[in-house]
Design a protein around this motif. Sequence first.
Motif, PDB file in Angstrom:
ATOM      1  N   LEU A   1     -26.056 118.984  34.108  1.00 26.93           N
ATOM      2  CA  LEU A   1     -26.223 119.401  32.727  1.00 26.93           C
ATOM      3  C   LEU A   1     -25.465 118.479  31.771  1.00 26.93           C
ATOM      4  O   LEU A   1     -25.952 118.155  30.685  1.00 26.93           O
ATOM      5  CB  LEU A   1     -25.751 120.841  32.555  1.00 26.93           C
ATOM      6  CG  LEU A   1     -26.591 121.903  33.283  1.00 26.93           C
ATOM      7  CD1 LEU A   1     -25.914 123.265  33.187  1.00 26.93           C
ATOM      8  CD2 LEU A   1     -27.996 121.971  32.690  1.00 26.93           C
ATOM      9  N   LEU A   2     -24.276 118.055  32.176  1.00 29.86           N
ATOM     10  CA  LEU A   2     -23.509 117.133  31.346  1.00 29.86           C
ATOM     11  C   LEU A   2     -24.234 115.797  31.211  1.00 29.86           C
ATOM     12  O   LEU A   2     -24.240 115.179  30.134  1.00 29.86           O
ATOM     13  CB  LEU A   2     -22.117 116.932  31.941  1.00 29.86           C
ATOM     14  CG  LEU A   2     -21.160 116.026  31.165  1.00 29.86           C
ATOM     15  CD1 LEU A   2     -20.956 116.521  29.735  1.00 29.86           C
ATOM     16  CD2 LEU A   2     -19.819 115.934  31.892  1.00 29.86           C
ATOM     17  N   GLY A   3     -24.891 115.367  32.282  1.00 27.98           N
ATOM     18  CA  GLY A   3     -25.672 114.144  32.224  1.00 27.98           C
ATOM     19  C   GLY A   3     -26.786 114.225  31.209  1.00 27.98           C
ATOM     20  O   GLY A   3     -27.096 113.245  30.515  1.00 27.98           O
ATOM     21  N   ASP A   4     -27.405 115.409  31.087  1.00 25.14           N
ATOM     22  CA  ASP A   4     -28.443 115.594  30.073  1.00 25.14           C
ATOM     23  C   ASP A   4     -27.879 115.416  28.668  1.00 25.14           C
ATOM     24  O   ASP A   4     -28.546 114.877  27.781  1.00 25.14           O
ATOM     25  CB  ASP A   4     -29.059 116.990  30.201  1.00 25.14           C
ATOM     26  CG  ASP A   4     -29.852 117.163  31.490  1.00 25.14           C
ATOM     27  OD1 ASP A   4     -30.266 116.131  32.075  1.00 25.14           O
ATOM     28  OD2 ASP A   4     -30.045 118.315  31.918  1.00 25.14           O
ATOM     29  N   ASP A   5     -26.648 115.863  28.460  1.00 27.04           N
ATOM     30  CA  ASP A   5     -26.017 115.738  27.146  1.00 27.04           C
ATOM     31  C   ASP A   5     -25.662 114.294  26.812  1.00 27.04           C
ATOM     32  O   ASP A   5     -25.560 113.943  25.632  1.00 27.04           O
ATOM     33  CB  ASP A   5     -24.727 116.570  27.098  1.00 27.04           C
ATOM     34  CG  ASP A   5     -24.993 118.058  27.005  1.00 27.04           C
ATOM     35  OD1 ASP A   5     -26.074 118.432  26.520  1.00 27.04           O
ATOM     36  OD2 ASP A   5     -24.112 118.836  27.409  1.00 27.04           O
ATOM     37  N   LEU A   6     -25.449 113.487  27.837  1.00 27.26           N
ATOM     38  CA  LEU A   6     -24.912 112.139  27.626  1.00 27.26           C
ATOM     39  C   LEU A   6     -25.934 111.054  27.973  1.00 27.26           C
ATOM     40  O   LEU A   6     -25.583 109.985  28.468  1.00 27.26           O
ATOM     41  CB  LEU A   6     -23.642 111.961  28.463  1.00 27.26           C
ATOM     42  CG  LEU A   6     -22.507 112.946  28.156  1.00 27.26           C
ATOM     43  CD1 LEU A   6     -21.311 112.698  29.069  1.00 27.26           C
ATOM     44  CD2 LEU A   6     -22.069 112.855  26.690  1.00 27.26           C
TER      45      LEU A   6
END
Length: 355
Positions: A318-323
């Motif tokens: 999910l953090l990868g989606d944000d970044l």
Amino acid sequence: MTATTALLPGVDEKYLALVGAGDEWGATDLVLALWEDGVAPEQLLLELIAPAQVRVGELWAANEWSVAREHAATATSERAIAALIARAAPRPTLGRITVACTDGEWHALPPRLVGEVLRLRGWRVDFLGANVPGPHLVTHLHQTGPDVVALSCALPTRLPRAHATLTACQAVGVPVLTGGRGFGVDGRHARLLGADGWAATATEAADILDSGWNPPARAPHDDLAHLADEEYTQLVRQRHKIIIGLLDRLRAGYPPMRDYDQRQADATAEDVTHIVDFLAAALYVNDASVFTEFLTWTASVLQARHVPLRALTVCLDLLGDDLRDFPRAGDLLTLGLAELSAGTVPGHDTVRPKR
């Protein structure tokens, strides 16, 4: 340091049991009795008290000791250290040294041990303790005029503040000797940030200073040229928004979280914050191991608390989606997920999460 008497077998476990019980009188009596039997104070600090503190941290990580018990044990060792130094009563014969934790750093016992070893060696030591704001430290330097600042950083997340602090100290003409695992086990981050020196242990720090250490002026360097991409700056600016959004989406992406009580939810929020902060620190020093080693350590801590690995990997996805617009951060997340999926942390299962 020359030890006059070896520690008896089992005395380390006896001391650990005393600090684990919060027995300040018992721990202090044991330390003073060993000193009276001829064990050198420096040896007691580094071969008895310091290893016990390492074990305290390991027992917390393994979920065998609570945070409260860990804190009580640390406070007990602090009392024993104070009693030992008071009884040994070293008098300063050398220069003056300021010992401090960097801004935001709360692990004060390791630098306290460094300071007391230096005191035993004959230095006048100003120990400022945990979480010393950079401007306040510089004010102290103007007021006291020490020969050296010994700056401690246990966590890489404090490195940007440590960088600002050591630069400010050098600007007023005081060299900085660094220590603590935050600077890397080999001191690589200390060198990157322009520290005048680095020591792996209290003994090494004392030996460096005893040798008449006089570091040469450092030439300008551009080892932080990678910060020109502004990934670190933008991540820090968006930190709060990223963490809040990540927690909201984690409830949807990881269904067991919906049943968390407040304590579990708070612990998860703390974990997510650490993940973002360690990612930022890795971007700052351009070192993937800062992030990946934190992830494997976190996975082992979560395992001890019966939290499945999937909770962590979902969060990273999910953090990868944000970044998506942060290529270096994306590479770090990919590396972290690869290490976790490669079985770096064996033994995880899919039991219901609990803390």
